[in-house]
Design a protein around this motif. Structure first.
Motif, PDB file in Angstrom:
ATOM      1  N   PRO A   2       0.809  -1.212   0.000  1.00  0.00           N
ATOM      2  CA  PRO A   2       0.000   0.000   0.000  1.00  0.00           C
ATOM      3  C   PRO A   2       0.841   1.261   0.000  1.00  0.00           C
ATOM      4  O   PRO A   2       1.914   1.311   0.593  1.00  0.00           O
ATOM      5  CB  PRO A   2      -0.833  -0.110   1.277  1.00  0.00           C
ATOM      6  N   VAL A  32      -3.580   7.541  -2.104  1.00  0.00           N
ATOM      7  CA  VAL A  32      -4.282   6.281  -2.271  1.00  0.00           C
ATOM      8  C   VAL A  32      -5.522   6.288  -1.383  1.00  0.00           C
ATOM      9  O   VAL A  32      -5.464   6.653  -0.214  1.00  0.00           O
ATOM     10  CB  VAL A  32      -3.359   5.106  -1.901  1.00  0.00           C
ATOM     11  N   ASP A  33      -6.620   5.896  -1.936  1.00  0.00           N
ATOM     12  CA  ASP A  33      -7.866   5.762  -1.191  1.00  0.00           C
ATOM     13  C   ASP A  33      -7.823   4.415  -0.449  1.00  0.00           C
ATOM     14  O   ASP A  33      -7.500   3.394  -1.058  1.00  0.00           O
ATOM     15  CB  ASP A  33      -9.011   5.781  -2.210  1.00  0.00           C
ATOM     16  N   PHE A  35     -10.090   2.465   0.221  1.00  0.00           N
ATOM     17  CA  PHE A  35     -10.952   1.526  -0.496  1.00  0.00           C
ATOM     18  C   PHE A  35     -10.185   0.841  -1.629  1.00  0.00           C
ATOM     19  O   PHE A  35     -10.415  -0.336  -1.914  1.00  0.00           O
ATOM     20  CB  PHE A  35     -12.192   2.249  -1.029  1.00  0.00           C
ATOM     21  N   SER A  36      -9.244   1.543  -2.261  1.00  0.00           N
ATOM     22  CA  SER A  36      -8.443   0.941  -3.329  1.00  0.00           C
ATOM     23  C   SER A  36      -7.555  -0.175  -2.788  1.00  0.00           C
ATOM     24  O   SER A  36      -7.373  -1.202  -3.443  1.00  0.00           O
ATOM     25  CB  SER A  36      -7.579   2.000  -4.010  1.00  0.00           C
ATOM     26  N   ILE A  37      -7.020   0.020  -1.601  1.00  0.00           N
ATOM     27  CA  ILE A  37      -6.210  -1.025  -0.980  1.00  0.00           C
ATOM     28  C   ILE A  37      -7.101  -2.224  -0.643  1.00  0.00           C
ATOM     29  O   ILE A  37      -6.735  -3.370  -0.903  1.00  0.00           O
ATOM     30  CB  ILE A  37      -5.496  -0.485   0.270  1.00  0.00           C
ATOM     31  N   LYS A  39      -9.806  -3.123  -2.139  1.00  0.00           N
ATOM     32  CA  LYS A  39     -10.165  -3.816  -3.386  1.00  0.00           C
ATOM     33  C   LYS A  39      -9.032  -4.726  -3.849  1.00  0.00           C
ATOM     34  O   LYS A  39      -9.283  -5.836  -4.318  1.00  0.00           O
ATOM     35  CB  LYS A  39     -10.516  -2.814  -4.489  1.00  0.00           C
ATOM     36  N   ALA A  40      -7.783  -4.262  -3.714  1.00  0.00           N
ATOM     37  CA  ALA A  40      -6.641  -5.097  -4.112  1.00  0.00           C
ATOM     38  C   ALA A  40      -6.538  -6.325  -3.212  1.00  0.00           C
ATOM     39  O   ALA A  40      -6.289  -7.440  -3.698  1.00  0.00           O
ATOM     40  CB  ALA A  40      -5.350  -4.286  -4.060  1.00  0.00           C
ATOM     41  N   VAL A  57      -0.181  -0.525  -4.680  1.00  0.00           N
ATOM     42  CA  VAL A  57      -1.365   0.335  -4.705  1.00  0.00           C
ATOM     43  C   VAL A  57      -0.879   1.666  -4.152  1.00  0.00           C
ATOM     44  O   VAL A  57      -0.973   1.937  -2.961  1.00  0.00           O
ATOM     45  CB  VAL A  57      -2.509  -0.258  -3.850  1.00  0.00           C
ATOM     46  N   ALA A  59      -0.675   4.853  -6.368  1.00  0.00           N
ATOM     47  CA  ALA A  59      -0.899   5.940  -7.328  1.00  0.00           C
ATOM     48  C   ALA A  59       0.379   6.267  -8.103  1.00  0.00           C
ATOM     49  O   ALA A  59       0.534   7.345  -8.628  1.00  0.00           O
ATOM     50  CB  ALA A  59      -1.450   7.196  -6.629  1.00  0.00           C
TER      51      ALA A  59
END
Length: 64
Positions: A2, A32-33, A35-37, A39-40, A57, A59
């Motif tokens: 992350p 980095v959001d 939520f993006s972490i 999702k990964a 993750v 950006a």
């Protein structure tokens, strides 16, 4: 792997100008959001065929 999600706090707090400078140097121009972490992580947990991978993750910050 992350990337930056939260800005430093306490003695290491950054001013708005410093934050903007960091974001401008990041390829996707954003933090980095969380939520993006998530999702990964979910993607990896649900994959039956992926092992031993590092997914950045971040950006684009710090990835060469």
């Amino acid at each position: 792997a992350p990337g930056m999600v939260l800005w430093p706090e306490g003695q290491n707090v950054l001013g708005e100008d410093e934050k903007q400078c960091i974001l401008q140097e990041t390829p996707l121009k954003k933090k980095v959001d969380p939520f993006s972490i998530a999702k990964a992580v979910s993607f990896l947990l649900n994959s039956e065929d992926i092992t031993g991978e590092v997914i950045h993750v971040s950006a684009g910050r710090g990835v060469l």
